[in-house]
Structure formats: structure tokens, C-alpha cells
Design a protein around this motif. Structure first.
Motif, PDB file in Angstrom:
ATOM      1  N   LEU A  88      17.641 -74.283  33.783  1.00  0.00           N
ATOM      2  CA  LEU A  88      18.724 -73.332  34.074  1.00  0.00           C
ATOM      3  C   LEU A  88      19.089 -73.277  35.561  1.00  0.00           C
ATOM      4  O   LEU A  88      20.126 -72.704  35.910  1.00  0.00           O
ATOM      5  N   ALA A  89      18.273 -73.857  36.419  1.00  0.00           N
ATOM      6  CA  ALA A  89      18.562 -73.810  37.859  1.00  0.00           C
ATOM      7  C   ALA A  89      19.915 -74.467  38.132  1.00  0.00           C
ATOM      8  O   ALA A  89      20.280 -75.454  37.493  1.00  0.00           O
ATOM      9  N   PRO A  90      20.687 -73.940  39.078  1.00  0.00           N
ATOM     10  CA  PRO A  90      22.014 -74.484  39.361  1.00  0.00           C
ATOM     11  C   PRO A  90      21.985 -75.981  39.658  1.00  0.00           C
ATOM     12  O   PRO A  90      21.036 -76.495  40.249  1.00  0.00           O
ATOM     13  N   ASP A  91      23.043 -76.671  39.274  1.00  0.00           N
ATOM     14  CA  ASP A  91      23.114 -78.124  39.471  1.00  0.00           C
ATOM     15  C   ASP A  91      23.136 -78.511  40.944  1.00  0.00           C
ATOM     16  O   ASP A  91      22.866 -79.667  41.279  1.00  0.00           O
ATOM     17  N   ASP A  92      23.489 -77.571  41.818  1.00  0.00           N
ATOM     18  CA  ASP A  92      23.502 -77.879  43.250  1.00  0.00           C
ATOM     19  C   ASP A  92      22.240 -77.373  43.951  1.00  0.00           C
ATOM     20  O   ASP A  92      22.216 -77.204  45.170  1.00  0.00           O
ATOM     21  N   SER A  93      21.171 -77.143  43.182  1.00  0.00           N
ATOM     22  CA  SER A  93      19.895 -76.723  43.762  1.00  0.00           C
ATOM     23  C   SER A  93      18.897 -77.874  43.696  1.00  0.00           C
ATOM     24  O   SER A  93      19.060 -78.828  42.935  1.00  0.00           O
ATOM     25  N   ILE A  94      17.860 -77.776  44.502  1.00  0.00           N
ATOM     26  CA  ILE A  94      16.791 -78.782  44.519  1.00  0.00           C
ATOM     27  C   ILE A  94      15.492 -78.118  44.069  1.00  0.00           C
ATOM     28  O   ILE A  94      15.171 -77.001  44.496  1.00  0.00           O
ATOM     29  N   ILE A  95      14.774 -78.810  43.198  1.00  0.00           N
ATOM     30  CA  ILE A  95      13.493 -78.327  42.690  1.00  0.00           C
ATOM     31  C   ILE A  95      12.375 -79.109  43.368  1.00  0.00           C
ATOM     32  O   ILE A  95      12.236 -80.322  43.183  1.00  0.00           O
ATOM     33  N   LEU A  96      11.584 -78.430  44.183  1.00  0.00           N
ATOM     34  CA  LEU A  96      10.354 -79.002  44.723  1.00  0.00           C
ATOM     35  C   LEU A  96       9.214 -78.602  43.789  1.00  0.00           C
ATOM     36  O   LEU A  96       9.193 -77.481  43.287  1.00  0.00           O
TER      37      LEU A  96
END
Length: 533
Positions: A404-412
Motif C-alpha cells: 500500500l505504500a505510495p508508488d513514489d516512496s522507497i522501502i528500505l
């Protein structure tokens, strides 16, 4: 908690009823007798710390303390005989430091071992603070141990183990104990930096690497745990023997280290997170070598194929001693022969490969690109979604959160919690992969380095960055990492799937007030809070 003859353990997230394991066995599988021996070992370590308070500490003493603490980490040792041997070594070391105690006609009691019932059945708030210290140094001991086997140590870290153990045995109040809780986080940060230096100077700086989940035909060995040095030795001893090596669980990031990548028979990764091993190991025609924690109760159907080394132990298994001769493991791999044809496996979400190697060396090499993308509005937010995985219901939260995290976010991400989502294809943003695996839980220092460097680049504090930490916790290494984050003043951490049972109401209230720690809710509601929507 009024029966002092019963087992009591609440050091991990899976503890019974979210309050404590009190029956004949813990949820992790350790028996009440093993639990009692681990308490006896801890009490002996406190006695050793008491004996060391006014004397120089030798390397031998420090090693014994690290091994003793590491032995008591969740899912490490289930074997009573090996714990008794560890107790004997601790008591022998104490006798060498204060040799006159046993024959003293007027014992002062200042060097006595500590009875852990005094902790478990004492004042709730004091127990909570002492548990934070004890569980924190248990986790830190694992990091210090990995650095030590590579030849790296730190006198400040080693002395603090003694200080922390000593404090647990003293009749101190909250005013004396709280500073030591926070100091545990401070010293653990130093310890994690030490381990990071030990790993990168020994094995090279990790580089992004795609790791297949397919197992090729022929003999193979699965290696689990965290110890990169054991993996190196295994690769050396299997070179040219027609045996392929596959990592499991927290060993996955090993594929990113240049020194280990050079071995062509380091082929890929087998299985998913540690808690699925009983199902995943049941039918494989290959041996499994456990190098650190992450061992679950070994089922009889595959017990003849599981080997342990270092402080890991399970009754009846073949244990590889300090000589590190892996011949029994190699012979078992050749005997079993592996699969007759390549066997394709997938991650939890159906992916056929995973990527690792985004340590601070890699991420900070593109820091300018990251900063520019944030300033241009191309990257909206960073989420550090990581930590220890486990079997308790509700951990699908982390998979759904990432989806669900926004498509313009980065997941570390880091540690074994990433197996919930690390086979997902999240694409890229501004030329950067949206999902970046920073390594083991041992590599939490990388995440701290990246966050601190980005804060410096933006001229703000870490708390002012578009960054949210969403952590899953399971065992004691997660505790010391959390304490390091608190030492750095990092706030608004989301922690789940449940809060630690060893936090009393008052101590939890203090952490919420000072650091705004929040329990995880639903992915949808939490994302709204994090993004201010």
C-alpha cells in the motif's frame, strides 16, 4: 507470577499470551529445565561481572561473557549439556579471578552468582528496566561475538557488558537503572559500527546482487544463521567438490559481499524466513548447517540432516567444534545427492528471485541523486520496514503495508522480516529501486548511517526527514537496536506486531511520552498518520 518453581520467560515476541511462558516449555520449544539452566547461566555471568569490577578484563573473560550471553538468546541453544558446560566455564573463570572465595572463612557475598528469581518476581518497573538492559546486552553480545571471530573488539564495549550485568544484580531504583538502559543503546551503536567495519574490511563493501531461488541439481548444503565467517570456511572446504551452497534466512545478504561472491558454488537462497524451516527442511535431500540463532525445534524426520556450530545446540545433533572441520556436513551432502534436476522455488509472494546488497556504502554513493529526487518531489517518503520475523498472526501487516505504500516512496528493509515482501516487484522511482534490502539485523548500522547522512544533507534532524520506521520485533537483537534508536533520539517509531511483554505500564508510558513509540495498527490507518493524511 507467584510460583517461583515454574519456568518464567518473556524475552521474545512470541511469549505465551503476550505475558510470559510459564509451563513445562516455552513457545520457542525450550523446556523448563533448559530455561532454568539459562537463568543459572545468567546468574553466573552476573557473579563473574561482580568479580571483575575492580580488575583488568582479559580477552578470555570477554569471550566467555559474549558466548554466555549469546547462548541465552532465543532460538540458540536448547541443549542442557552445552549450557551446563558454559556455566562451568563461567564459574571456572570467576574462580581464576577471585581464587580465594571458595575457601574463605568469612564470605562477603560480593562475588556471588545472582538468583534470577530476584529479577523475575521483583518490582514490575524495576524488572522492566533490568529486562531492557539484560535483553539488550544479549542482543549486543551476538554482534560483538561476530566481530570478535573476525578479529575485531572494542574495550569500551567489553567493559560495558560487565557494567550492565553488575547493575542487574544490584538493588537499584529506576533513577540508577534508566541511564544504563539508554547507555545500552549508546554502546550497542558503537558495537554495530564495529561489526560493520569488521564485515566490510574482511569481506568487502556489499554491492547490489540479484539472488535466484532455484536450487540446481546435484549435492548441496543449506547454511543458516548469521555468521559470515562460517560461510567463508564452508565455501573454502567445499571448493572443487561438486557441492553447491545455498543461504537460508539471515544468510541471504552474504551474496552481496565481494569476497564471498567470488566462489562460483555459492549459488542462491533456499527457503523463506526462519519460522518456516520445519516445513521447508522436511523433504530436502541436503544437510543444513546452523551457525547462530534461528534454530527451531528439530523434527525427527530431518534431524539426521541438521548440523550446528558455535553456541547453537540441539540435543542429539552433530555439533561442529571450534576446529571448524565441516567434513560431516560435506559427507552428508554427497550421500544425499541433492535433486536429480533443477528445482524451482519461489518466495512467499511467488517471486523467483530476490535482491540484496543495499548497505550504506551503496546507498550513500547515490546520495546526491536521492536528495535531488526528494527536492524535486519525485520521492515522497522513505519507509524503513524491517526487523525480525515470527509466526504470530498479524505479521501479514508488513506485506500489506509495503503493497500500500505510495508508488513514489522507497522501502528500505533489513533482517528476516523482509521475507514477507522481498520477492515483490515494486519497480523503480527516479532510477532507484523502490525496495532496497540493507542486509541482516546485524546491518542495522547501515540504516542509521543512511538516515544520519540524509539528515545532514538536508540540514535537519532525522526526525524531520520524510522517513518513518516501521519495525517488527522478535528477539533480543531487536531490543538493542531499538535502544540505539532511542539513544539517537529518533521518535515516532511504529513497533509490532505486539509490544514487548517485559515493558511495564510505567516504562511503556515513559517511552511513549519521550519517544512517541506507537504500536502498529492497520496498514491503511498507519499510512494515513505517517503521511499526514
Amino acid at each position: 507470577m507467584n510460583d517461583k518453581n515454574k519456568m518464567f520467560c518473556f524475552q521474545c515476541e512470541q511469549t505465551a499470551g503476550c505475558s510470559g511462558c510459564t509451563g513445562n516449555a516455552g513457545v520457542c520449544g525450550k523446556t523448563s529445565s533448559v530455561s532454568a539452566l539459562q537463568d543459572e547461566l545468567t546468574g553466573a555471568l552476573i557473579g563473574l561481572a561482580r568479580a571483575c569490577r575492580d580488575v583488568p578484563v582479559t580477552g578470555r573473560t570477554s569471550r566467555i561473557i559474549l558466548e554466555g550471553l549469546f547462548t541465552t538468546v532465543t532460538n540458540v541453544s536448547f541443549d542442557g549439556d552445552s549450557i551446563r558446560e558454559m556455566i562451568r566455564r563461567v564459574q571456572e573463570e570467576k574462580a581464576a579471578i577471585v581464587p580465594d572465595c571458595r575457601g574463605c572463612g568469612a564470605p562477603c557475598g560480593q562475588n556471588n552468582d545472582y538468583g534470577m528469581a530476584g529479577l523475575w518476581y521483583g518490582d514490575e518497573d524495576i524488572r522492566s528496566l533490568k529486562s531492557l538492559i539484560l535483553f539488550g546486552i544479549r542482543g549486543m553480545a551476538a554482534y560483538a561475538y561476530h566481530a570478535m571471530v573476525l578479529g575485531y573488539s572494542d574495550e569500551t564495549v567489553n567493559r560495558f557488558f560487565l557494567k550492565a550485568l553488575f547493575s542487574i544484580g544490584e538493588d537499584w531504583g529506576m533513577e540508577e537503572l534508566l541511564p544504563i538502559v539508554l547507555e545500552t543503546g549508546e554502546v550497542n551503536l558503537r558495537c554495530m559500527e564495529l561489526l560493520d567495519r569488521a564485515n566490510t574490511e574482511t569481506f568487502g563493501t556489499p554491492i547490489p546482487t540479484t539472488v535466484p531461488l532455484t536450487v540446481e541439481k546435484g549435492p548441496f548444503i543449506v547454511i543458516s544463521g548469521h555468521d559470515l565467517y562460517d560461510l567463508k570456511l564452508l565455501l573454502e572446504q567445499t571448493e572443487g567438490k561438486g557441492i553447491n551452497i545455498y543461504t537460508h534466512g539471515e544468510m541471504l545478504p552474504a551474496h552481496a559481499y565481494p569476497l564471498l561472491k567470488k566462489y562460483p558454488h555459492l549459488k542462491g537462497n533456499f527457503g523463506t524466513a526462519w519460522q518456516n524451516q520445519q516445513k521447508e527442511f522436511a523433504g530436502i535431500p541436503a544437510p543444513v548447517l546452523f551457525t547462530t540463532n534461528c534454530l527451531m525445534p528439530v523434527k525427527e524426520s530431518y534431524s539426521d540432516r541438521v548440523f550446528t556450530t558455535e553456541v547453537v545446540a540441539w540435543p542429539g545433533l552433530v555439533h561442529i567444534d571450534e576446529d571448524k572441520d565441516f567434513t560431516p556436513v560435506i559427507e552428508k551432502a554427497l550421500e544425499l545427492g541433492g535433486y536429480p534436476e533443477d528445482r524451482e522455488f519461489t518466495g512467499i509472494n511467488g517471486g523467483k528471485e530476490v535482491t540484496t546488497g543495499f548497505g550504506h556504502g551503496t546507498v550513500l554513493s547515490v546520495a546526491d541523486q536521492v536528495v535531488d529526487a526528494v527536492k524535486a518531489g519525485a520521492i515522497s517518503h522513505f519507509f524503513l520496514v524491517g526487523g525480525c520475523d515470527g509466526a504470530r498472526p498479524g505479521r501479514n501487516y508488513y506485506t500489506e503495508f509495503v503493497k500500500l505504500a505510495p508508488d513514489d516512496s522507497i522501502i528500505l528493509t533489513l533482517a528476516c522480516g523482509k521475507y514477507r515482501f522481498n520477492d515483490l516487484d515494486l519497480g523503480t522511482v527516479s532510477g532507484l529501486p523502490r525496495l532496497m534490502d540493507m542486509g541482516q539485523c546485524n546491518d542495522a548500522y547501515s540504516a542509521i548511517r543512511v538516515a544520519s547522512s540524509l539528515a545532514d544533507a538536508f540540514g535537519c534532524s532525522v526526525n524531520d526527514l520524510p522517513l518513518t520506521l516501521v519495525l517488527s520485533w522478535y528477539e533480543q537483537k531487536a531490543v538493542c537496536i531499538l535502544l540505539s534508536l532511542l539513544h539517537l533520539g529518533i521518535k515516532n517509531i511504529y513497533l509490532g506486531p505486539t509490544l514487548p511483554a517485559f515493558l511495564s505500564e510505567n516504562v511503556l508510558g515513559y517511552l511513549v511520552e519521550q519517544f512517541q513509540i506507537s504500536p502498529t495498527g492497520t496498514p491503511e490507518e498507519d499510512l494515513k498518520k505517517m503521511l499526514g493524511k
